[in-house]
Design an enzyme around this catalytic site. Structure first.
Site, PDB file in Angstrom:
ATOM      1  N   HIS B 365      83.346  49.792  81.416  1.00 48.88           N
ATOM      2  CA  HIS B 365      83.905  49.281  82.667  1.00 48.88           C
ATOM      3  C   HIS B 365      83.852  50.312  83.794  1.00 48.88           C
ATOM      4  CE1 HIS B 365      85.366  45.924  80.233  1.00 48.88           C
ATOM      5  NE2 HIS B 365      85.551  45.282  81.366  1.00 48.88           N
ATOM      6  N   GLY B 366      83.879  51.578  83.456  1.00 45.70           N
ATOM      7  CA  GLY B 366      83.819  52.582  84.514  1.00 45.70           C
ATOM      8  C   GLY B 366      83.879  53.992  83.963  1.00 45.70           C
TER       9      GLY B 366
END
Lengths: 76, 534
Positions: B365-366
């Site tokens: 996701h990041g």
């Protein structure tokens, strides 16, 4: 087959394994139950379930699981 | 080409016309050409990487397939002359060759993904370590433009590569069909991450224009645009305001902001899915569903089975089971069983696999510590529930709690929604300490706001249009909630389509007018889809 049924009953006794044919596709068993099931099957039947056997159709019913166990035993 | 732009609507109309105008056997070629056009509209440089992925995956799968086919042929032809040992040695040699091809292709494609997504983060960590020893830091002069949808198409392509390696199915012979599988525009930028076996059946089947598909598809598209443009984009600036200024707001104000974020991200991501599933439905293509009313889940584990389903399935299939079924994980389980009993022993493979999967999910996701922490918090909740299962079961039995009791179910749903909201905001506020700061603000600032301005300062109470837009967003959220409740008992869409045609057309027309009146401005201000950043 009885040993397999015992393992399944221990995982979740509320499921009607004799008639259920959609254990995975129908999300009756979750991924954590499946891992516990595989660990027990490997221990009890002394087999290795490799990634190539990890297909929904091999776990959707008791019969499918039993056929898979026998196929692995023959292969080993 | 932004999905919520007029140019995209015109593009889709052109796709529909071309798709049904050409002879049916060319329909998939229309999809390939239009997908390429769609991707190129984001820039040629970026498109280079998706072609590298498609080409290397195609080459590797074909190569592995040829080894498998040759092996079958060779063993059949020499069945009588080869000994068991010779056959086994020949199979081993081929298996190693196939594994080399798979691993190298995997490393290349995951490597590209890692460079684009994690280079700066990795360099930051290296510099932090160098800093500890007082060394000279490495300057980060590299600027990468992350290719559109790289996390999604890389995972999908790698899944296909691994499936062919394990011989779940044969490799596709036609390069252009693999290219379409990787670049198919409705699912390339934000998923769903599809399985080749399933998606190829949908993409390469010939379809006739069908009234039901056409009307149901259009309805779903409009509903998707409404969710995105009337709910998500209206709430976006308010959520941004809370995340920026939470330290100045009261606990209750911050808490409402966190709940608005939960509503926003669901409307944004599921709205995108509705638009894309609707587009595909018009063409007769059934896209994998990514949501199953996730906010009605009764536990965190169940929530993750119902939110971004295709990503969860990918991690489950390729990482969770691989780790959980590994020899070392099972040996650890056997040892734990001997020492701590059967239940804990059986949870060991799942525990180890869940830690890896949730760290990877966070990183997917990041590339920040906040996302890693977010992943681990999710994982820890699931692991803890797994360990405590017998304790919960005992407690429920003693307290005579019936799982089918509606009040108990409502409590579980509410509890899960609150937990999910708190976990969700952790990486979105900024740094990890900002996320924790927002949690702290909710629990420590007990000042009671006395006016609506104090309660929700992020709503522009001075402008009637903004108030109306906010009320509309809340109304559509309520509508979404009602639809989800009905969906539990009967399919909402079937119910909607039983209404007289005049009523249906009227409702759709009202939605279109509202989107044009309020949604366009909100979308202009808010920007693109949230999941496109992943």
């Amino acid at each position: 087959m009885d040993e397999l049924m015992d393992i399944l009953m221990e995982i979740d006794p509320d499921i009607d394994y004799a008639n259920e044919t959609n254990l995975i596709d129908g999300k009756v068993l979750d991924s954590m139950s499946i891992l516990a099931l595989i660990t027990e099957i490997c221990d009890v039947f002394d087999i290795e379930i490799g990634p190539k056997w990890m297909r929904n159709e091999n776990f959707n019913s008791v019969e499918a699981m039993w056929n898979m166990i026998q196929a692995i035993q023959e292969e080993e | 080409m932004a999905i919520t732009s007029l140019s995209f609507i015109l593009f889709i109309i052109a796709v529909f016309i071309a798709y049904f105008a050409v002879p049916k056997r060319f329909q998939w070629i229309v999809l390939l050409v239009t997908s390429t056009v769609f991707y190129l509209s984001y820039g040629i440089k970026s498109a280079l990487y998706i072609f590298v992925t498609a080409s290397t995956i195609y080459g590797a799968t074909r190569w592995m397939q040829s080894i498998t086919d040759n092996q079958k042929k060779y063993l059949k032809e020499n069945k009588a002359t080869l000994s068991k040992e010779e056959k086994s040695a020949y199979k081993d040699k081929n298996k190693k060759a196939r594994k080399r091809i798979m691993v190298l292709t995997l490393l290349l494609n995951v490597g590209i993904l890692c460079v684009f997504k994690y280079f700066h983060f990795a360099l930051e960590q290296v510099n932090a370590v160098i800093g500890l020893f007082g060394g000279n830091q490495i300057s980060d002069v590299y600027k990468f433009i992350v290719p559109l949808g790289i996390s999604f198409y890389t995972f999908q392509s790698v899944g296909y590569l691994v499936d062919v390696y394990f011989e779940y199915y044969s490799a596709e012979k036609n390069y252009f069909k693999v290219l379409l599988f990787v670049t198919f525009f409705p699912q390339m930028t934000q998923g769903p991450i599809s399985d080749f076996e399933k998606l190829s059946k949908e993409l390469f089947t010939e379809y006739t224009l069908d009234y039901k598909n056409y009307s149901w598809g259009l309805q779903r598209m409009v509903w998707g645009f409404a969710k995105k443009m009337l709910i998500a984009d209206t709430l976006a600036p308010m959520v941004k305001d809370v995340f920026t200024n939470y330290s100045q707001y009261t606990g209750i104000t911050t808490l409402i902001g966190a709940f608005l974020y939960s509503i926003q991200i669901y409307a944004d991501f599921s709205g995108y899915m509705d638009i894309m599933c609707g587009i595909c439905e018009v063409m007769g293509i059934k896209l994998t569903e990514n949501f199953d009313r996730p906010y009605f889940s009764k536990s965190i584990a169940e929530y993750w089975r119902r939110w971004h389903i295709s990503l969860g399935d990918w991690f489950k299939k390729y990482i969770y089971y691989t780790i959980g079924m590994s020899n070392w994980s099972r040996k650890l389980a056997t040892k734990t069983k001997d020492k701590f009993g059967k239940h804990l022993g059986n949870t060991v493979p799942a525990t180890v696999a869940l830690i890896v999967v949730w760290t990877a999910t966070g990183l997917w996701h990041g590339a920040t510590w906040a996302y890693i922490a977010w992943g681990l918090v999710n994982g820890l909740f699931i692991i803890f529930s797994l360990w405590m299962e017998p304790v919960y079961a005992g407690a429920k039995s003693k307290l005579k709690i019936n799982d089918n009791n509606w009040a108990w179910q409502a409590f579980q749903i509410l509890r899960t929604f609150i937990l999910v909201t708190f976990i969700k905001v952790l990486p979105e506020v900024g740094t990890l300490s900002d996320g924790i700061g927002l949690w702290r603000q909710v629990f420590t600032n007990h000042v009671i706001p006395h006016t609506k301005m104090e309660l929700m300062p992020y709503v522009n109470w001075k402008h009637n249009v903004d108030i109306l837009a906010f009320l509309l967003a809340m109304f559509f959220t309520f509508l979404q909630f009602c639809a989800s409740v009905i969906q539990n008992k009967q399919p909402v869409r079937a119910y909607f389509n039983k209404l007289p045609q005049v009523v249906r057309v009227f409702i759709i027309a009202v939605l279109v007018v509202l989107i044009a009146s309020f949604g366009v401005q909100a979308t202009w201000d808010a920007g693109g889809f949230m999941y496109a950043n992943y």
